[in-house]
Design a protein around this motif. Structure first.
Motif, PDB file in Angstrom:
ATOM      1  N   ARG A 291       0.813  -1.209   0.000  1.00  0.00           N
ATOM      2  CA  ARG A 291       0.000   0.000   0.000  1.00  0.00           C
ATOM      3  C   ARG A 291       0.852   1.267   0.000  1.00  0.00           C
ATOM      4  O   ARG A 291       0.415   2.312  -0.475  1.00  0.00           O
ATOM      5  CB  ARG A 291      -0.917   0.006   1.223  1.00  0.00           C
ATOM      6  N   TRP A 292       2.081   1.187   0.536  1.00  0.00           N
ATOM      7  CA  TRP A 292       2.902   2.390   0.605  1.00  0.00           C
ATOM      8  C   TRP A 292       3.617   2.684  -0.704  1.00  0.00           C
ATOM      9  O   TRP A 292       4.300   3.708  -0.825  1.00  0.00           O
ATOM     10  CB  TRP A 292       3.940   2.257   1.725  1.00  0.00           C
ATOM     11  N   PHE A 293       3.469   1.814  -1.714  1.00  0.00           N
ATOM     12  CA  PHE A 293       4.230   2.006  -2.951  1.00  0.00           C
ATOM     13  C   PHE A 293       3.800   3.284  -3.675  1.00  0.00           C
ATOM     14  O   PHE A 293       4.640   4.084  -4.086  1.00  0.00           O
ATOM     15  CB  PHE A 293       4.042   0.794  -3.866  1.00  0.00           C
ATOM     16  N   TRP A 294       2.490   3.479  -3.849  1.00  0.00           N
ATOM     17  CA  TRP A 294       2.022   4.625  -4.632  1.00  0.00           C
ATOM     18  C   TRP A 294       2.305   5.948  -3.940  1.00  0.00           C
ATOM     19  O   TRP A 294       2.728   6.907  -4.615  1.00  0.00           O
ATOM     20  CB  TRP A 294       0.536   4.461  -4.944  1.00  0.00           C
ATOM     21  N   PRO A 295       2.091   6.086  -2.621  1.00  0.00           N
ATOM     22  CA  PRO A 295       2.515   7.347  -1.989  1.00  0.00           C
ATOM     23  C   PRO A 295       4.009   7.613  -2.135  1.00  0.00           C
ATOM     24  O   PRO A 295       4.421   8.751  -2.397  1.00  0.00           O
ATOM     25  CB  PRO A 295       2.116   7.150  -0.514  1.00  0.00           C
ATOM     26  N   LEU A 296       4.824   6.560  -1.982  1.00  0.00           N
ATOM     27  CA  LEU A 296       6.268   6.744  -2.142  1.00  0.00           C
ATOM     28  C   LEU A 296       6.615   7.132  -3.571  1.00  0.00           C
ATOM     29  O   LEU A 296       7.445   8.022  -3.804  1.00  0.00           O
ATOM     30  CB  LEU A 296       7.002   5.453  -1.744  1.00  0.00           C
ATOM     31  N   ALA A 297       5.976   6.478  -4.548  1.00  0.00           N
ATOM     32  CA  ALA A 297       6.236   6.820  -5.949  1.00  0.00           C
ATOM     33  C   ALA A 297       5.837   8.258  -6.245  1.00  0.00           C
ATOM     34  O   ALA A 297       6.530   8.980  -6.983  1.00  0.00           O
ATOM     35  CB  ALA A 297       5.484   5.852  -6.862  1.00  0.00           C
ATOM     36  N   GLY A 298       4.705   8.699  -5.656  1.00  0.00           N
ATOM     37  CA  GLY A 298       4.291  10.090  -5.865  1.00  0.00           C
ATOM     38  C   GLY A 298       5.286  11.086  -5.305  1.00  0.00           C
ATOM     39  O   GLY A 298       5.617  12.088  -5.950  1.00  0.00           O
ATOM     40  N   TRP A 299       5.791  10.806  -4.084  1.00  0.00           N
ATOM     41  CA  TRP A 299       6.783  11.708  -3.492  1.00  0.00           C
ATOM     42  C   TRP A 299       8.086  11.712  -4.283  1.00  0.00           C
ATOM     43  O   TRP A 299       8.726  12.770  -4.453  1.00  0.00           O
ATOM     44  CB  TRP A 299       7.041  11.313  -2.045  1.00  0.00           C
ATOM     45  N   LEU A 300       8.510  10.537  -4.754  1.00  0.00           N
ATOM     46  CA  LEU A 300       9.739  10.488  -5.561  1.00  0.00           C
ATOM     47  C   LEU A 300       9.575  11.271  -6.859  1.00  0.00           C
ATOM     48  O   LEU A 300      10.487  11.974  -7.298  1.00  0.00           O
ATOM     49  CB  LEU A 300      10.100   9.029  -5.861  1.00  0.00           C
ATOM     50  N   LEU A 301       8.403  11.137  -7.496  1.00  0.00           N
ATOM     51  CA  LEU A 301       8.152  11.889  -8.727  1.00  0.00           C
ATOM     52  C   LEU A 301       8.150  13.385  -8.452  1.00  0.00           C
ATOM     53  O   LEU A 301       8.747  14.177  -9.214  1.00  0.00           O
ATOM     54  CB  LEU A 301       6.822  11.447  -9.334  1.00  0.00           C
TER      55      LEU A 301
END
Length: 446
Positions: A291-301
């Protein structure tokens, strides 16, 4: 043959320079990936939200400990097959199906709905999204409604049992406060609004069991708010005791007293990504991401975009400023020739040395700014006494093929320049030449 060598050398130097500039960020990215993978591999299932052993704010550890203290034995099931096995071992046990991201296989849900309809098993269906409840219950007349209202501070509105609530434990609790959603149904408990024909409720009794759409109420963070603890303990103790919680057979006070004083069984089943491996269909790799993948991907982007903007911003127009020193053209030409020599461009280095020699001879012999090479060769031959053919070949025709010939060619040009200076009286014949000495030292080092 020299141009490719220059290109390869330049590309390699550029790659090394880029790696040197970005090595910190590359190392940080690799380290972050290693930490993320290690956390994913070492984390257990109970670290997920609403886990019975999860002691974080979003876990159910406090509720589980109180239930066990009250004599309720909890059996955790991670797959539908495991839940089916536990139901066979404990036929009188109640079942809790808590869905946060995934739903059980349809065959299991259908069998569980049938057992609940026949009052063989007390079932509690919990989901943070009402569309998951709709999919699991498959009931007509019950559908998703609105989220529970919250104040500007994020605190959810306190809900009362309501006029149509037929469940004793809900009426005894008196209130519920948690973020979540509601179901539109003819009857239920804890409505955000209701009328004579029904309303929108957070807890709805159905023919297939109890549907509850506000699982945040039983987390470690919110379990002590309002009547949340009373609602959770009453709901799960009654289900564990085998009391069928439906609007047609609402439990009485004696049933709850019996549930509190006897040892009960409760099967706690939370569907996960492993359920996708049991169905005969293709699954998307995105379904197995945490579940934490998409929030992390958004912050990295977002960080990448901000970094690109910050790195590529303009500092303003270029400001010109005179240098405090003057660099002779001969030194610049010699430095460029050495650069070409180091990169393996022998032909280009020889051309730079030849052009520099023509410019210096033209200036020494006062032949104008841009004389022809043949004129410079003829004038140099007259002043030095050398054959014109020899000087012409040196200044126009000679092409070194390797580094050693390049060094010899540079020495020959330097010797010609020195002879012209001697004839013009600009230096003595016995005066040492710094340039020749440097070239000889470089030749010896090679």
């Amino acid at each position: 043959m020299s141009a490719p060598a220059t290109t390869v050398a330049s590309t390699g130097a550029a790659a090394r320079a880029a790696l040197g500039r970005w090595q910190f960020w590359i190392a940080l990215l690799v380290l972050g990936a290693i930490v993320a993978v290690a956390m994913q591999l070492t984390s257990d299932r109970e670290s997920r939200p609403y886990g019975l052993q999860n002691t974080d704010l979003n876990g159910y550890a406090a509720l589980a400990q109180v239930l066990q203290h009250e004599g309720v034995t909890l059996h955790q099931a991670r797959t539908a097959a495991e839940a089916q096995r536990l139901m066979q071992e404990h036929p009188e046990a109640g079942v809790v199906v808590l869905s946060d991201d995934f739903t059980p296989p349809e065959a299991f849900s259908a069998a569980l709905r049938q057992r609940a309809a026949q009052e063989q098993t007390a079932v509690v269906w919990i989901a943070e999204n009402t569309y998951l409840l709709e999919e699991m219950l498959a009931l007509e007349g019950i559908w998703s409604a609105l989220p529970i209202p919250s104040a500007a501070t994020g605190i959810a509105e306190t809900l009362s049992p309501g006029l149509h609530c037929q469940l004793e434990f809900a009426r005894s609790a008196g209130s519920l406060q948690a973020q979540g959603e509601t179901l539109s149904a003819p009857e239920g408990c804890f409505p955000i609004w209701e009328g004579e024909a029904g309303g929108e409720y957070a807890l709805v009794p159905t023919d297939h069991g109890i549907a509850f759409a506000a699982p945040e109420a039983f987390t470690n963070r919110h379990i002590t708010a309002e009547g949340n603890a009373a609602v959770g303990l009453g709901l799960f103790r009654a289900a564990a005791a085998g009391t069928v919680l439906s609007e047609s057979t609402a439990p009485q006070d004696g049933d709850f007293a019996s549930a509190q004083n006897s040892s009960s069984q409760l099967i706690w089943y939370t569907p996960g990504a492993a359920e996708l491996l049991d169905v005969q269909q293709w699954s998307s790799p995105w379904d197995f991401l945490p579940r934490w993948f998409w929030p992390l991907a958004g912050w990295l982007l977002l960080g990448t975009v901000v970094g690109a903007v910050a790195y590529g911003r303009r500092y303003g127009p270029v400001v010109t400023e005179p240098l405090p020193v003057e660099v002779p053209a001969s030194e610049a030409a010699e430095g460029r020739a050495r650069m070409y020599s180091h990169s393996g461009a022998v032909t280009a280095a020889a051309a730079v040395l030849r052009n520099a020699a023509l410019l210096k001879l033209a200036r020494l012999l006062r032949l104008g700014r841009h004389p022809a090479a043949q004129i410079v060769a003829e004038s140099a031959a007259r002043h030095t006494g050398r054959p014109e053919v020899e000087v012409t070949a040196l200044l126009q025709q000679q092409r070194p093929a390797n580094h050693r010939e390049l060094v010899s060619y540079a020495q020959a040009l330097q010797t010609l320049d020195r002879e012209v200076r001697v004839q013009l009286g600009l230096c003595r014949a016995d005066e040492p030449s710094d340039a020749s000495t440097t070239i000889k030292e470089n030749d010896e080092q090679r």
